[in-house]
Design a protein around this motif. Structure first.
Motif, PDB file in Angstrom:
ATOM      1  N   ALA A  65       7.135   8.968   5.176  1.00 25.46           N
ATOM      2  CA  ALA A  65       7.414   8.889   6.705  1.00 25.46           C
ATOM      3  C   ALA A  65       6.867   7.396   6.881  1.00 25.46           C
ATOM      4  CB  ALA A  65       6.752   9.960   7.526  1.00 25.46           C
ATOM      5  N   CYS A  66       5.671   7.106   6.210  1.00 30.27           N
ATOM      6  CA  CYS A  66       5.343   5.763   6.443  1.00 30.27           C
ATOM      7  C   CYS A  66       6.248   4.559   6.306  1.00 30.27           C
ATOM      8  CB  CYS A  66       3.895   5.546   5.877  1.00 30.27           C
ATOM      9  SG  CYS A  66       2.460   6.359   6.749  1.00 30.27           S
ATOM     10  N   LEU A  67       6.794   4.770   4.868  1.00 29.57           N
ATOM     11  CA  LEU A  67       7.510   3.976   4.216  1.00 29.57           C
ATOM     12  C   LEU A  67       8.876   3.970   5.170  1.00 29.57           C
ATOM     13  CD1 LEU A  67       8.502   2.051   2.068  1.00 29.57           C
ATOM     14  CD2 LEU A  67       9.494   4.191   0.893  1.00 29.57           C
ATOM     15  N   ILE A  68       9.327   5.053   5.432  1.00 29.40           N
ATOM     16  CA  ILE A  68      10.799   4.901   6.480  1.00 29.40           C
ATOM     17  C   ILE A  68      10.417   3.923   7.880  1.00 29.40           C
ATOM     18  CG2 ILE A  68      12.452   6.358   7.634  1.00 29.40           C
ATOM     19  CD1 ILE A  68      12.116   8.375   5.610  1.00 29.40           C
ATOM     20  N   SER A  69       9.356   4.469   8.263  1.00 28.31           N
ATOM     21  CA  SER A  69       8.928   3.935   9.485  1.00 28.31           C
ATOM     22  C   SER A  69       8.674   2.388   9.419  1.00 28.31           C
ATOM     23  CB  SER A  69       7.683   4.344  10.250  1.00 28.31           C
ATOM     24  OG  SER A  69       7.653   6.029  10.244  1.00 28.31           O
ATOM     25  N   MET A  96       0.964  -1.058   0.103  1.00 27.56           N
ATOM     26  CA  MET A  96       0.066  -0.078  -0.071  1.00 27.56           C
ATOM     27  C   MET A  96       0.751   1.470   0.075  1.00 27.56           C
ATOM     28  SD  MET A  96      -3.043  -0.647  -0.293  1.00 27.56           S
ATOM     29  CE  MET A  96      -4.283  -2.148  -0.235  1.00 27.56           C
ATOM     30  N   VAL A  97       1.849   1.281   0.772  1.00 24.06           N
ATOM     31  CA  VAL A  97       2.939   2.325   0.799  1.00 24.06           C
ATOM     32  C   VAL A  97       3.642   2.635  -0.458  1.00 24.06           C
ATOM     33  CG1 VAL A  97       5.015   3.384   1.606  1.00 24.06           C
ATOM     34  CG2 VAL A  97       3.119   2.259   3.186  1.00 24.06           C
ATOM     35  N   THR A  98       3.963   1.730  -1.075  1.00 22.17           N
ATOM     36  CA  THR A  98       4.717   1.303  -2.635  1.00 22.17           C
ATOM     37  C   THR A  98       3.703   1.750  -3.584  1.00 22.17           C
ATOM     38  OG1 THR A  98       6.028  -0.339  -1.989  1.00 22.17           O
ATOM     39  CG2 THR A  98       5.817   0.506  -4.020  1.00 22.17           C
ATOM     40  N   LEU A  99       2.455   1.545  -3.485  1.00 20.23           N
ATOM     41  CA  LEU A  99       1.407   1.920  -4.454  1.00 20.23           C
ATOM     42  C   LEU A  99       1.029   3.409  -4.190  1.00 20.23           C
ATOM     43  CD1 LEU A  99      -1.447  -0.909  -4.547  1.00 20.23           C
ATOM     44  CD2 LEU A  99       0.170  -0.172  -6.443  1.00 20.23           C
ATOM     45  N   ALA A 100       1.028   4.121  -2.904  1.00 23.09           N
ATOM     46  CA  ALA A 100       0.853   5.266  -2.683  1.00 23.09           C
ATOM     47  C   ALA A 100       2.085   6.306  -3.411  1.00 23.09           C
ATOM     48  CB  ALA A 100       0.692   5.645  -1.251  1.00 23.09           C
ATOM     49  N   LEU A 101       2.996   5.773  -3.270  1.00 21.06           N
ATOM     50  CA  LEU A 101       4.257   6.694  -3.735  1.00 21.06           C
ATOM     51  C   LEU A 101       4.159   6.751  -5.127  1.00 21.06           C
ATOM     52  CD1 LEU A 101       7.235   5.280  -1.476  1.00 21.06           C
ATOM     53  CD2 LEU A 101       6.210   7.673  -1.390  1.00 21.06           C
ATOM     54  N   MET A 102       3.664   5.349  -5.684  1.00 24.09           N
ATOM     55  CA  MET A 102       3.852   5.337  -7.335  1.00 24.09           C
ATOM     56  C   MET A 102       2.657   6.432  -7.805  1.00 24.09           C
ATOM     57  SD  MET A 102       4.027   1.223  -7.490  1.00 24.09           S
ATOM     58  CE  MET A 102       3.546   1.204  -9.435  1.00 24.09           C
TER      59      MET A 102
END
Length: 322
Positions: free
Chosen positions: A155-159, A135-141
């Motif tokens: 920040a979510c991805l780093i955490s 989900m975090v990757t899709l949000a970034l994409m």
């Protein structure tokens, strides 16, 4: 004597009560949005487009099931695909429990196949981590159109990456194990179980498996995001694909992090908010959100209920036994 953990009495009432309360909450949300807007949206989508959208969602379920099989194989419990699929889909019946905790029911069903509870919990834990990463990757994409949200997603991805590196650092896990080895009490036992699950999860996250399961997660959840885009297009709501992917992913993240049953309330609120900010009218935004949840969340719950009843019949009453 059956090895299946008892699922009756107050446990059963709590699980069913959670599903019923979630359904009532969703019904209230739908009524607030107006059935007229929802029915009009269904008419605009049409039957053939609806079949295609459901097909994408089901294909996504299939990819996530393949990921589940990878985890079971990594834990040295290879199951035949049909019994494993029935068990996997049965867990969907309790998706509307807080944090999807009810999907741990799979562990009860897997016990008949001599899968110990720590192993099934390790597979479930690995699945949840993989979902969050996807989900975090899709949000970034898809976040190029929403630069104001990018710091939050990063920040979510780093955490998440930091948490993963900490959880799967053997020295850290061993230190926790040693610190509670000679302690007694409920909290110490809970930590011991958590350490055991984390140790088993290492098998599911070798570099090669991590790449494969992450790709399956991205494809599985990406198909639901694509279904959301197709639905909006069929409704006559024109937004870029990247925006649809971002709105879907961030909404699902909000639902997961809220720990509300099935993400109900939080996921819908964020989705409506982002659709309106993208220029979609409020009635259409609510209708699109209701439709998406019907063909994702509630389709999963319905499928799960059917397969759970099949499990009960196939076990000739052992499901509720002990």
């Amino acid at each position: 004597m059956s090895q299946v953990l008892m699922l009756s009495g107050w446990r059963y009432r709590i699980l069913i009560g959670s599903v019923v309360c979630s359904a009532l909450a969703y019904l209230a949300f739908s009524l607030w949005g107006g059935w007229s807007a929802v029915s009009a949206a269904v008419s605009r989508v049409g039957g053939w487009a609806g079949v295609q959208i459901v097909g994408l969602v089901l294909l996504g379920y299939g990819l996530r099931f393949l990921r589940w099989q990878v985890y079971l194989n990594a834990l040295r419990h290879p199951l035949p695909w049909w019994p494993s699929l029935k068990i996997y889909l049965s867990g969907f019946a309790l998706t509307t429990t807080p944090g999807k905790a009810g999907e741990a029911l799979r562990g009860v069903l897997l016990k008949r196949w001599d899968v110990p509870y720590p192993h099934s919990f390790a597979a479930l834990f690995s699945e949840r981590l993989s979902d969050l990463l996807a989900m975090v990757t899709l949000a970034l994409m898809g976040g190029s159109a929403y630069p104001e949200w990018r710091p939050m997603v990063i920040a979510c991805l780093i955490s998440l990456v930091f948490s993963l590196s900490l959880l799967f650092r053997r020295g850290f896990v061993n230190a926790i194990e040693q610190s509670v080895a000679h302690r007694s009490g409920g909290f110490a036992r809970l930590l011991n179980h958590a350490v055991r699950v984390m140790q088993l999860s290492h098998r599911c996250h070798t570099p090669r498996r991590l790449i494969g399961t992450t790709l399956l997660s991205l494809l599985g959840w990406g198909l639901e995001a694509l279904a959301f885009f197709w639905m909006l297009t069929a409704m006559g709501t024109v937004i870029p694909l990247t925006s649809a992917v971002f709105i879907y992913a961030v909404s699902m993240l909000a639902g997961a992090l809220s720990f509300m049953p099935g993400g109900l309330g939080s996921a819908e609120a964020v989705m409506v908010l982002l659709l309106v900010s993208a220029g979609v009218g409020l009635p259409s935004a609510i209708a699109a959100t209701v439709l998406l949840r019907l063909v994702t969340l509630w389709l999963a719950v319905g499928l799960g209920a059917v397969f759970l009843m099949m499990q009960g019949k196939s076990q000739d009453g052992d499901f509720g036994g002990c």
